[in-house]
Design a protein around this motif. Structure first.
Motif, PDB file in Angstrom:
ATOM      1  N   HIS B  46       0.824  -1.207   0.000  1.00  0.00           N
ATOM      2  CA  HIS B  46       0.000   0.000   0.000  1.00  0.00           C
ATOM      3  C   HIS B  46       0.858   1.257   0.000  1.00  0.00           C
ATOM      4  CE1 HIS B  46      -2.637   3.051   2.132  1.00  0.00           C
ATOM      5  NE2 HIS B  46      -3.179   2.882   0.950  1.00  0.00           N
ATOM      6  N   HIS B  47       1.890   1.257   0.819  1.00  0.00           N
ATOM      7  CA  HIS B  47       2.784   2.415   0.858  1.00  0.00           C
ATOM      8  C   HIS B  47       3.443   2.621  -0.507  1.00  0.00           C
ATOM      9  CE1 HIS B  47       2.419   3.545   4.984  1.00  0.00           C
ATOM     10  NE2 HIS B  47       2.747   2.364   5.434  1.00  0.00           N
ATOM     11  N   LEU B  48       3.802   1.521  -1.135  1.00  0.00           N
ATOM     12  CA  LEU B  48       4.443   1.630  -2.450  1.00  0.00           C
ATOM     13  C   LEU B  48       3.460   2.201  -3.470  1.00  0.00           C
ATOM     14  CD1 LEU B  48       6.483  -1.679  -2.546  1.00  0.00           C
ATOM     15  CD2 LEU B  48       7.315   0.647  -2.196  1.00  0.00           C
ATOM     16  N   LYS B  49       2.211   1.823  -3.344  1.00  0.00           N
ATOM     17  CA  LYS B  49       1.204   2.365  -4.253  1.00  0.00           C
ATOM     18  C   LYS B  49       1.069   3.881  -4.065  1.00  0.00           C
ATOM     19  CE  LYS B  49      -2.690   0.109  -4.750  1.00  0.00           C
ATOM     20  NZ  LYS B  49      -4.052  -0.375  -4.395  1.00  0.00           N
ATOM     21  N   VAL B  50       1.081   4.290  -2.801  1.00  0.00           N
ATOM     22  CA  VAL B  50       1.011   5.725  -2.507  1.00  0.00           C
ATOM     23  C   VAL B  50       2.212   6.447  -3.117  1.00  0.00           C
ATOM     24  CG1 VAL B  50       1.052   7.450  -0.676  1.00  0.00           C
ATOM     25  CG2 VAL B  50      -0.331   5.394  -0.415  1.00  0.00           C
ATOM     26  N   LEU B  51       3.383   5.866  -2.924  1.00  0.00           N
ATOM     27  CA  LEU B  51       4.600   6.479  -3.460  1.00  0.00           C
ATOM     28  C   LEU B  51       4.569   6.507  -4.979  1.00  0.00           C
ATOM     29  CD1 LEU B  51       7.217   4.864  -1.060  1.00  0.00           C
ATOM     30  CD2 LEU B  51       6.602   7.278  -1.192  1.00  0.00           C
ATOM     31  N   GLU B  52       4.023   5.466  -5.568  1.00  0.00           N
ATOM     32  CA  GLU B  52       3.963   5.399  -7.023  1.00  0.00           C
ATOM     33  C   GLU B  52       2.990   6.442  -7.568  1.00  0.00           C
ATOM     34  OE1 GLU B  52       2.422   1.764  -8.612  1.00  0.00           O
ATOM     35  OE2 GLU B  52       3.592   1.951 -10.455  1.00  0.00           O
ATOM     36  N   LYS B  53       1.825   6.568  -6.905  1.00  0.00           N
ATOM     37  CA  LYS B  53       0.852   7.569  -7.344  1.00  0.00           C
ATOM     38  C   LYS B  53       1.392   8.979  -7.172  1.00  0.00           C
ATOM     39  CE  LYS B  53      -3.067   6.773  -5.291  1.00  0.00           C
ATOM     40  NZ  LYS B  53      -4.509   6.979  -5.023  1.00  0.00           N
ATOM     41  N   ALA B  54       2.257   9.140  -6.179  1.00  0.00           N
ATOM     42  CA  ALA B  54       2.864  10.453  -5.951  1.00  0.00           C
ATOM     43  C   ALA B  54       3.993  10.715  -6.933  1.00  0.00           C
ATOM     44  CB  ALA B  54       3.384  10.545  -4.516  1.00  0.00           C
ATOM     45  N   GLY B  55       4.311   9.716  -7.752  1.00  0.00           N
ATOM     46  CA  GLY B  55       5.366   9.897  -8.742  1.00  0.00           C
ATOM     47  C   GLY B  55       6.760   9.841  -8.145  1.00  0.00           C
ATOM     48  N   LEU B  56       6.877   9.298  -6.944  1.00  0.00           N
ATOM     49  CA  LEU B  56       8.183   9.268  -6.288  1.00  0.00           C
ATOM     50  C   LEU B  56       8.960   8.002  -6.602  1.00  0.00           C
ATOM     51  CD1 LEU B  56       7.200  10.784  -2.835  1.00  0.00           C
ATOM     52  CD2 LEU B  56       8.452  11.875  -4.694  1.00  0.00           C
ATOM     53  N   ILE B  57       8.256   6.958  -7.008  1.00  0.00           N
ATOM     54  CA  ILE B  57       8.960   5.721  -7.364  1.00  0.00           C
ATOM     55  C   ILE B  57       8.391   5.168  -8.675  1.00  0.00           C
ATOM     56  CG2 ILE B  57       9.344   5.143  -4.928  1.00  0.00           C
ATOM     57  CD1 ILE B  57       7.220   2.937  -5.271  1.00  0.00           C
ATOM     58  N   THR B  58       9.168   4.329  -9.295  1.00  0.00           N
ATOM     59  CA  THR B  58       8.716   3.595 -10.476  1.00  0.00           C
ATOM     60  C   THR B  58       8.924   2.112 -10.200  1.00  0.00           C
ATOM     61  OG1 THR B  58      10.889   3.747 -11.508  1.00  0.00           O
ATOM     62  CG2 THR B  58       9.309   5.474 -12.040  1.00  0.00           C
ATOM     63  N   ARG B  59       8.119   1.303 -10.863  1.00  0.00           N
ATOM     64  CA  ARG B  59       8.190  -0.124 -10.583  1.00  0.00           C
ATOM     65  C   ARG B  59       8.368  -0.885 -11.876  1.00  0.00           C
ATOM     66  NH1 ARG B  59       3.225  -0.749  -6.454  1.00  0.00           N
ATOM     67  NH2 ARG B  59       4.630  -2.230  -5.523  1.00  0.00           N
ATOM     68  N   GLY B  60       9.353  -1.802 -11.834  1.00  0.00           N
ATOM     69  CA  GLY B  60       9.609  -2.637 -13.005  1.00  0.00           C
ATOM     70  C   GLY B  60       8.923  -3.985 -12.870  1.00  0.00           C
ATOM     71  N   ARG B  61       9.177  -4.850 -13.772  1.00  0.00           N
ATOM     72  CA  ARG B  61       8.603  -6.190 -13.720  1.00  0.00           C
ATOM     73  C   ARG B  61       9.687  -7.164 -14.134  1.00  0.00           C
ATOM     74  NH1 ARG B  61       3.238  -8.210 -13.638  1.00  0.00           N
ATOM     75  NH2 ARG B  61       2.276  -6.168 -13.853  1.00  0.00           N
ATOM     76  N   GLU B  62      10.134  -7.951 -13.165  1.00  0.00           N
ATOM     77  CA  GLU B  62      11.268  -8.851 -13.392  1.00  0.00           C
ATOM     78  C   GLU B  62      10.822 -10.239 -12.975  1.00  0.00           C
ATOM     79  OE1 GLU B  62      15.425  -9.441 -11.115  1.00  0.00           O
ATOM     80  OE2 GLU B  62      14.966  -7.396 -11.688  1.00  0.00           O
ATOM     81  N   GLY B  63      10.094 -10.901 -13.856  1.00  0.00           N
ATOM     82  CA  GLY B  63       9.553 -12.205 -13.502  1.00  0.00           C
ATOM     83  C   GLY B  63       8.467 -12.019 -12.467  1.00  0.00           C
ATOM     84  N   THR B  64       8.603 -12.714 -11.354  1.00  0.00           N
ATOM     85  CA  THR B  64       7.602 -12.603 -10.298  1.00  0.00           C
ATOM     86  C   THR B  64       7.916 -11.463  -9.347  1.00  0.00           C
ATOM     87  OG1 THR B  64       6.723 -13.738  -8.392  1.00  0.00           O
ATOM     88  CG2 THR B  64       8.894 -14.369  -9.092  1.00  0.00           C
ATOM     89  N   ARG B  65       8.993 -10.767  -9.618  1.00  0.00           N
ATOM     90  CA  ARG B  65       9.366  -9.665  -8.736  1.00  0.00           C
ATOM     91  C   ARG B  65       9.030  -8.328  -9.346  1.00  0.00           C
ATOM     92  NH1 ARG B  65      14.688 -13.047  -7.529  1.00  0.00           N
ATOM     93  NH2 ARG B  65      13.653 -14.501  -6.158  1.00  0.00           N
ATOM     94  N   ARG B  66       8.771  -7.335  -8.461  1.00  0.00           N
ATOM     95  CA  ARG B  66       8.443  -5.976  -8.896  1.00  0.00           C
ATOM     96  C   ARG B  66       9.424  -5.006  -8.269  1.00  0.00           C
ATOM     97  NH1 ARG B  66       3.054  -6.137 -10.359  1.00  0.00           N
ATOM     98  NH2 ARG B  66       3.401  -4.093 -11.237  1.00  0.00           N
ATOM     99  N   PRO B  67      10.636  -4.953  -8.827  1.00  0.00           N
ATOM    100  CA  PRO B  67      11.635  -4.071  -8.211  1.00  0.00           C
ATOM    101  C   PRO B  67      11.206  -2.608  -8.266  1.00  0.00           C
ATOM    102  CG  PRO B  67      12.378  -4.822 -10.376  1.00  0.00           C
ATOM    103  CD  PRO B  67      11.124  -5.575 -10.066  1.00  0.00           C
ATOM    104  N   CYS B  68      11.443  -1.916  -7.166  1.00  0.00           N
ATOM    105  CA  CYS B  68      11.080  -0.505  -7.066  1.00  0.00           C
ATOM    106  C   CYS B  68      12.327   0.359  -7.154  1.00  0.00           C
ATOM    107  CB  CYS B  68      10.395  -0.238  -5.721  1.00  0.00           C
ATOM    108  SG  CYS B  68       8.940  -1.247  -5.459  1.00  0.00           S
ATOM    109  N   ARG B  69      12.189   1.480  -7.835  1.00  0.00           N
ATOM    110  CA  ARG B  69      13.288   2.438  -7.933  1.00  0.00           C
ATOM    111  C   ARG B  69      12.748   3.829  -7.646  1.00  0.00           C
ATOM    112  NH1 ARG B  69      15.136   2.187 -13.794  1.00  0.00           N
ATOM    113  NH2 ARG B  69      16.213   4.066 -13.116  1.00  0.00           N
ATOM    114  N   LEU B  70      13.626   4.696  -7.217  1.00  0.00           N
ATOM    115  CA  LEU B  70      13.218   6.083  -7.039  1.00  0.00           C
ATOM    116  C   LEU B  70      13.026   6.730  -8.403  1.00  0.00           C
ATOM    117  CD1 LEU B  70      15.480   7.408  -4.148  1.00  0.00           C
ATOM    118  CD2 LEU B  70      13.088   6.761  -4.081  1.00  0.00           C
ATOM    119  N   ALA B  71      12.033   7.588  -8.498  1.00  0.00           N
ATOM    120  CA  ALA B  71      11.805   8.351  -9.728  1.00  0.00           C
ATOM    121  C   ALA B  71      12.509   9.701  -9.588  1.00  0.00           C
ATOM    122  CB  ALA B  71      10.318   8.541  -9.964  1.00  0.00           C
TER     123      ALA B  71
END
Lengths: 109, 109
Positions: B46-71
């Motif tokens: 949930h926190h990651l979703k908030v951060l993503e909606k705020a444009g502060l992070i981006t999320r990739g797709r690496e198989g079953t993993r969703r690595p997060c990076r700062l935007a």
DNA sequence: TCCCTACATGTGACCATGTTTATATAGAAG
DNA sequence: CTTCTATATAAACATGGTCACATGTAGGGA
């Protein structure tokens, strides 16, 4: 609650940011602040208390008026935290850029 | 809700700031982020979703993993707003300092 | 195929926050 | 002392955020 929490929480409210923006052009009383915001005076007083506890404003005492001013140092912790994050971010971004070596040019400020 | 609201609101939470601080040293998966925070994985999501909606992070797709990076650009609006306020504040403070040099010293509550 | 892992979503409870109305304080004026 | 103005405080209420638990989805491996 850590001061950083209070500061960010204070800035997270649009009313309080508007108050700060208004105060950035000069000090104002509670009534002066309450007028344009279409909000009751107690609500503004509450917001001012939040801003004061966050260290973002200071309040004087001028007879029956309590003029509010921005606190210059109040933004320092915020700015420090953001700067640190940005520094790490930039380092991480540079590293990634070095790994990718094909796109994603580093952004300047 | 304006993007500025979302960004400040996102930073107003200590857990999310800790997540960002951790991500500032490199990308991480949800599980990696959830581990040190003594918090359930859904809460971190949930926190990651908030951060993503705020444009502060981006999320990739690496198989079953969703690595997060700062935007990198996510902090730009924040920094711009703070810089503007700081500029006005400094101007106002200088003016006030000049005025106060002759009357009413500031007093605290 | 079945199962396990990584992550998301829904629900419900709890707590913090934002707002209003009403009231209290404090200073100024008469 | 009474009254008006400026501001703070209290009570009440609604809203929204955060959390855990349970469940759903999707990808990888046997």
């Amino acid at each position: 609650m850590p001061p950083l929490d209070q500061a960010f929480l204070a800035l997270a409210d649009p009313t309080r940011r508007a108050i700060l923006a208004r105060l950035s052009r000069g000090e104002a009383t509670v009534m002066e602040l309450a007028a344009p915001f279409d909000m009751s005076q107690p609500a503004v007083s509450h917001h001012l208390k939040v801003l004061e506890k966050a260290g973002l404003i200071t309040r004087g005492r001028e007879g029956t008026r309590r003029p509010c001013r921005l606190a210059p140092q109040g933004l320092a912790p915020l700015d420090a935290w953001l700067s640190e994050l940005r520094a790490n971010l930039d380092r991480n971004y540079t590293r990634l850029d070095d790994l990718l070596a094909e796109a994603t040019p580093p952004q300047e400020d």
